[in-house]
Design a protein around this motif. Structure first.
Motif: not given
Length: 353
Positions: A192-195, A199-201, A233-238
């Motif tokens: 999910p983080l890579a996806a 999307i952001g890039i 989507v659920t946005i979760v960033l490290p």
């Protein structure tokens, strides 16, 4: 003819300069972080960057890295959006427009005053005083023939003042912004983080391609906000990724204060500082108006009216207990308005000055 040789830290290899700025960042960030200053992870590296730049450092944050920083920050803020921006704007649009146009008017008057005094050329003074995203103002200033070095000096000096003051206000008003260090490395699902980053890039690249002002930030922010609020989507960033982004943003601001720019801008230093202080005081009055009329939190009101760079205000807002939707609504709306009327204002005021 003798070639101009680097002085001070500029004589050292770039890798060693980066090592120095990293060590200085650790030294400046740790006490701020331990005492709970909001945005300490940006302010500390910013101070370290200024120290290295003024000592002759020649390193700069690569454009690709700064693009990535804008995308990450856009996703971070989008994750906090819980209400419709358009709804926020429409609910109180008369007062919001009054505040936005007031900030633009005062910043334009400051630019006109500096130009009128003869310290700086008209277009340079106007773009340097414009209350929009610093990176966007630099690009537009260059397109309209202003002295980009002086515009950069004026813009980033204001960012320095605004970010520092907002951080102090947040800290002493009880808005603690520290995340425990052990939480930096909590696992996050990789696919999910890579996806999400993809999307952001792609959105950031599209924003740049479409020549949207601050497109690398605003376009991913808009798309991710819609996806987040709709539940797609659920946005979760490290946390470690955010730490890196904050540090790079701080370095990008701090490393811009080179001795060459300061020498070039020395005649404009005092008028610029006075205009910044006047604008900050006026923004404080507008924030008091928002508190009185709408009943919003004082720090929310101050960040919403702050004439700083969009990304730095976003970091401080995300590091504090404020209404981020309200802050970003006013900041984004002002950036859009400055972008549309900025060229016309610059020509008008430069001719009058």
């Amino acid at each position: 003819m003798t070639a101009h040789l680097p002085a001070g830290l500029g004589r050292l290899p770039a890798a060693l300069q980066w090592a120095i700025v990293a060590c200085l960042s650790l030294a400046t960030t740790t006490p701020l972080y331990m005492t709970g200053f909001p945005a300490a992870l940006m302010i500390g590296p910013m101070l370290a960057g200024i120290a290295v730049a003024l000592s002759g450092g020649t390193i700069r944050v690569p454009k690709l890295c700064f693009f990535a920083v804008q995308v990450v920050l856009a996703l971070m803020i989008a994750a906090t959006v819980s209400q419709d921006f358009v709804g926020t704007f429409l609910r109180d649009w008369p007062l919001i427009l009054l505040v936005i146009f007031s900030v633009i008017a005062v910043s334009t008057f400051s630019g006109w005053t500096i130009a009128r005094s003869g310290v700086l050329p008209g277009t340079t003074a106007i773009w340097g005083s414009s209350a929009g995203a610093a990176s966007s103002m630099l690009m537009m200033a260059e397109a309209y023939g202003a002295d980009v070095r002086l515009v950069a000096f004026m813009q980033y000096l204001r960012v320095l003042f605004v970010a520092s003051l907002a951080t102090l206000v947040a800290h002493f008003s009880g808005h603690q912004g520290t995340v425990a260090a052990h939480a930096w490395f909590e696992p996050v699902p990789l696919l999910p983080l890579a996806a999400l980053l993809a999307i952001g890039i792609l959105a950031g690249l599209a924003g740049q391609k479409l020549r949207i002002p601050a497109g690398a930030f605003l376009f991913p922010f808009a798309i991710a906000s819609v996806l987040n609020t709709s539940g797609t989507v659920t946005i979760v960033l490290p946390q470690w990724l955010l730490v890196i982004a904050f540090a790079l943003l701080g370095w990008n601001i701090g490393l811009g204060f080179t001795r060459a720019i300061l020498m070039h801008a020395r005649r404009a230093l005092l008028p610029t500082v006075l205009s910044i202080l006047a604008l900050l005081c006026f923004s404080g009055l507008l924030a008091a108006l928002l508190v009185f009329v709408l009943g919003v939190d004082p720090l929310t009101a101050y960040l919403a009216t702050s004439p700083g760079s969009l990304d730095s205000v976003a970091v401080i807002a995300a590091s504090s207990n404020v209404d981020i939707a309200f802050v970003m609504t006013l900041q984004t709306a002002r950036l859009i308005l400055v972008t549309f009327i900025g060229p016309w204002l610059a020509r008008l005021v430069a001719n009058r000055a």
